[in-house]
Design a protein around this motif. Sequence first.
Motif, PDB file in Angstrom:
ATOM      1  N   SER A   1      80.656 -17.276  39.153  1.00 39.50           N
ATOM      2  CA  SER A   1      81.387 -17.073  40.576  1.00 39.50           C
ATOM      3  C   SER A   1      81.034 -17.794  41.466  1.00 39.50           C
ATOM      4  O   SER A   1      81.393 -17.608  42.657  1.00 39.50           O
ATOM      5  CB  SER A   1      81.379 -15.539  40.480  1.00 39.50           C
ATOM      6  OG  SER A   1      81.650 -14.924  39.557  1.00 39.50           O
ATOM      7  N   THR A   2      80.418 -18.799  41.288  1.00 36.49           N
ATOM      8  CA  THR A   2      79.746 -19.699  42.405  1.00 36.49           C
ATOM      9  C   THR A   2      80.768 -20.448  42.984  1.00 36.49           C
ATOM     10  O   THR A   2      81.573 -21.169  42.477  1.00 36.49           O
ATOM     11  CB  THR A   2      78.584 -20.662  41.969  1.00 36.49           C
ATOM     12  OG1 THR A   2      77.836 -19.871  40.987  1.00 36.49           O
ATOM     13  CG2 THR A   2      77.794 -21.591  42.971  1.00 36.49           C
ATOM     14  N   ASP A   3      80.747 -20.563  44.271  1.00 31.25           N
ATOM     15  CA  ASP A   3      81.444 -21.511  45.123  1.00 31.25           C
ATOM     16  C   ASP A   3      80.711 -22.904  45.142  1.00 31.25           C
ATOM     17  O   ASP A   3      79.646 -22.729  45.996  1.00 31.25           O
ATOM     18  CB  ASP A   3      81.870 -20.878  46.746  1.00 31.25           C
ATOM     19  CG  ASP A   3      82.412 -22.080  47.629  1.00 31.25           C
ATOM     20  OD1 ASP A   3      82.677 -23.143  47.176  1.00 31.25           O
ATOM     21  OD2 ASP A   3      82.617 -21.634  48.913  1.00 31.25           O
TER      22      ASP A   3
ATOM     23  N   SER B   1      80.882 -25.526  46.539  1.00 27.61           N
ATOM     24  CA  SER B   1      81.142 -26.458  47.667  1.00 27.61           C
ATOM     25  C   SER B   1      79.878 -26.501  48.032  1.00 27.61           C
ATOM     26  O   SER B   1      79.545 -27.334  49.140  1.00 27.61           O
ATOM     27  CB  SER B   1      82.156 -26.231  48.417  1.00 27.61           C
ATOM     28  OG  SER B   1      82.164 -24.812  48.983  1.00 27.61           O
TER      29      SER B   1
ATOM     30  N   THR C   1      79.500 -29.900  41.191  1.00 27.93           N
ATOM     31  CA  THR C   1      80.228 -28.907  40.580  1.00 27.93           C
ATOM     32  C   THR C   1      80.178 -28.825  39.024  1.00 27.93           C
ATOM     33  O   THR C   1      80.843 -29.537  38.287  1.00 27.93           O
ATOM     34  CB  THR C   1      81.759 -29.184  40.892  1.00 27.93           C
ATOM     35  OG1 THR C   1      81.915 -29.043  42.365  1.00 27.93           O
ATOM     36  CG2 THR C   1      82.584 -27.870  40.375  1.00 27.93           C
TER      37      THR C   1
ATOM     38  N   ARG D   1      77.757  -7.934  47.211  1.00 27.23           N
ATOM     39  CA  ARG D   1      78.059  -9.357  47.438  1.00 27.23           C
ATOM     40  C   ARG D   1      77.582  -9.847  45.985  1.00 27.23           C
ATOM     41  O   ARG D   1      77.889 -11.245  45.838  1.00 27.23           O
ATOM     42  CB  ARG D   1      77.529 -10.045  48.619  1.00 27.23           C
ATOM     43  CG  ARG D   1      76.097 -10.089  48.595  1.00 27.23           C
ATOM     44  CD  ARG D   1      75.621 -10.969  49.697  1.00 27.23           C
ATOM     45  NE  ARG D   1      74.066 -11.007  50.016  1.00 27.23           N
ATOM     46  CZ  ARG D   1      73.594 -10.208  51.218  1.00 27.23           C
ATOM     47  NH1 ARG D   1      74.380  -9.665  51.917  1.00 27.23           N
ATOM     48  NH2 ARG D   1      72.325 -10.243  51.347  1.00 27.23           N
TER      49      ARG D   1
ATOM     50  N   LEU E   1      83.998 -10.358  42.528  1.00 24.67           N
ATOM     51  CA  LEU E   1      84.346 -11.889  42.729  1.00 24.67           C
ATOM     52  C   LEU E   1      85.366 -12.477  42.096  1.00 24.67           C
ATOM     53  O   LEU E   1      84.955 -13.675  41.653  1.00 24.67           O
ATOM     54  CB  LEU E   1      82.984 -12.331  42.703  1.00 24.67           C
ATOM     55  CG  LEU E   1      81.672 -11.988  43.751  1.00 24.67           C
ATOM     56  CD1 LEU E   1      80.292 -12.575  43.202  1.00 24.67           C
ATOM     57  CD2 LEU E   1      82.012 -12.128  45.014  1.00 24.67           C
TER      58      LEU E   1
ATOM     59  N   SER F   1      88.146 -13.236  41.932  1.00 21.93           N
ATOM     60  CA  SER F   1      89.017 -14.533  42.401  1.00 21.93           C
ATOM     61  C   SER F   1      88.148 -15.722  42.520  1.00 21.93           C
ATOM     62  O   SER F   1      88.821 -17.018  42.500  1.00 21.93           O
ATOM     63  CB  SER F   1      89.822 -14.092  43.699  1.00 21.93           C
ATOM     64  OG  SER F   1      88.950 -13.652  44.680  1.00 21.93           O
ATOM     65  N   GLN F   2      87.030 -15.584  42.968  1.00 21.40           N
ATOM     66  CA  GLN F   2      86.284 -16.753  43.055  1.00 21.40           C
ATOM     67  C   GLN F   2      85.830 -17.296  41.813  1.00 21.40           C
ATOM     68  O   GLN F   2      85.800 -18.548  41.437  1.00 21.40           O
ATOM     69  CB  GLN F   2      84.709 -16.513  43.913  1.00 21.40           C
ATOM     70  CG  GLN F   2      83.989 -17.688  44.074  1.00 21.40           C
ATOM     71  CD  GLN F   2      84.653 -19.046  45.009  1.00 21.40           C
ATOM     72  OE1 GLN F   2      84.990 -18.828  45.908  1.00 21.40           O
ATOM     73  NE2 GLN F   2      84.584 -20.184  44.194  1.00 21.40           N
TER      74      GLN F   2
ATOM     75  N   LEU G   1      88.859 -19.315  40.495  1.00 26.04           N
ATOM     76  CA  LEU G   1      88.698 -20.663  41.207  1.00 26.04           C
ATOM     77  C   LEU G   1      87.657 -21.778  40.638  1.00 26.04           C
ATOM     78  O   LEU G   1      88.208 -22.901  40.261  1.00 26.04           O
ATOM     79  CB  LEU G   1      88.398 -20.684  42.812  1.00 26.04           C
ATOM     80  CG  LEU G   1      89.577 -20.037  43.682  1.00 26.04           C
ATOM     81  CD1 LEU G   1      88.872 -19.818  45.061  1.00 26.04           C
ATOM     82  CD2 LEU G   1      90.748 -20.864  43.529  1.00 26.04           C
ATOM     83  N   SER G   2      86.448 -21.035  40.217  1.00 24.53           N
ATOM     84  CA  SER G   2      85.359 -22.001  39.929  1.00 24.53           C
ATOM     85  C   SER G   2      85.326 -22.343  38.507  1.00 24.53           C
ATOM     86  O   SER G   2      84.781 -23.377  37.890  1.00 24.53           O
ATOM     87  CB  SER G   2      84.114 -21.222  40.381  1.00 24.53           C
ATOM     88  OG  SER G   2      84.103 -21.266  41.622  1.00 24.53           O
TER      89      SER G   2
END
Length: 292
Positions: A163-165, A167, A172, A208, A214, A216-217, A220-221
């Motif tokens: 779930s890491t962003d 950026s 990545t 958090r 998380l 949705s993150q 994405l990741s």
Amino acid sequence: MHWTEMKKDELERQYSPSRWSTRMSADDVIKAHVKALKEGTERARGMAQTLLNVPYGEGDGEKLDVYIPNINSLDVHLVVYIHGGYWQFLSKEESGFMAVPLVDKGVVVVAVGYDIAPKGNMDLMVSQVRRSIVSVVQQYSHISGLYLCGHSAGAHLAAMVLSTDWSQYSITPQIKGAFLVSGIYDLLPILSTYVNEPLKMTEEVAVRNSPSKLVSQLKLSSCSCQIVVAVAENDSPEFRKQSEEFYKTLEASGLNVTMEDVANTDHFSIIEKLVDGEYHLTKLLLKMMGKS
Ligand SMILES: N[C@@H](CC(=O)c1ccccc1NC=O)C(=O)O
């Protein structure tokens, strides 16, 4: 019954994995668990070439162990193992056991160390495992596949890695597969239990750091990551619910995920058995890497 309706006693029973083993008493199952992990790790250290205590950060606890196959193979897969122990027990020193069947097949295994409580807190541990993955990818950029495996609290940390962003990081990582074994994905139920005594999480910290919040993150990741959510037949109903609900949420968001309800295992044997090449989850992991 929903966890919010449980009395403290019942909640603590549900979140005491050792009390659900049908093999032995609570104390004995933990003793046997540590012994099995230690013996397996010793075996692995005898079989593989090892790089022990490789730093991945500045902190004392930010070190990892690498188990390298003796045979040279062309497509080298690498599995990062994140140990469990309720973010307050165990270490990388007894976390090399799964290298026993894997190095035989040319797979590199990395056992990550992180600062358990009370030295570490939840935010730090999550940051540490994320940075360990970045470091591994930087050092082993030639590998043909990166996989994650985590047990219990380690499955939680592995899900946080997914779930890491990225950026915020220098690279990545592309994680091909993840085995999340008997994990906790919603930290809210443990806030009021003995588990949180050394962790001292507030509700904000728990929210958090909850993979269930998380997704949705994660999508994405980690949209191309093959995820296996595994749970033990004899895990407690709450642990089984944690896995089922996380699996369903991932599935509903279109991720590549499967659920494995592993028969004849409890919270501890489900991971101990990864020392055996013939174990269902070992075979599944090897198959995912194209090694069977
Ligand atoms: N109170 C917990 C303790 C526990 O989970 C644990 C203790 C020592 C080493 C590992 C543990 N858990 C998972 O790996 C239990 O009932 O199992």
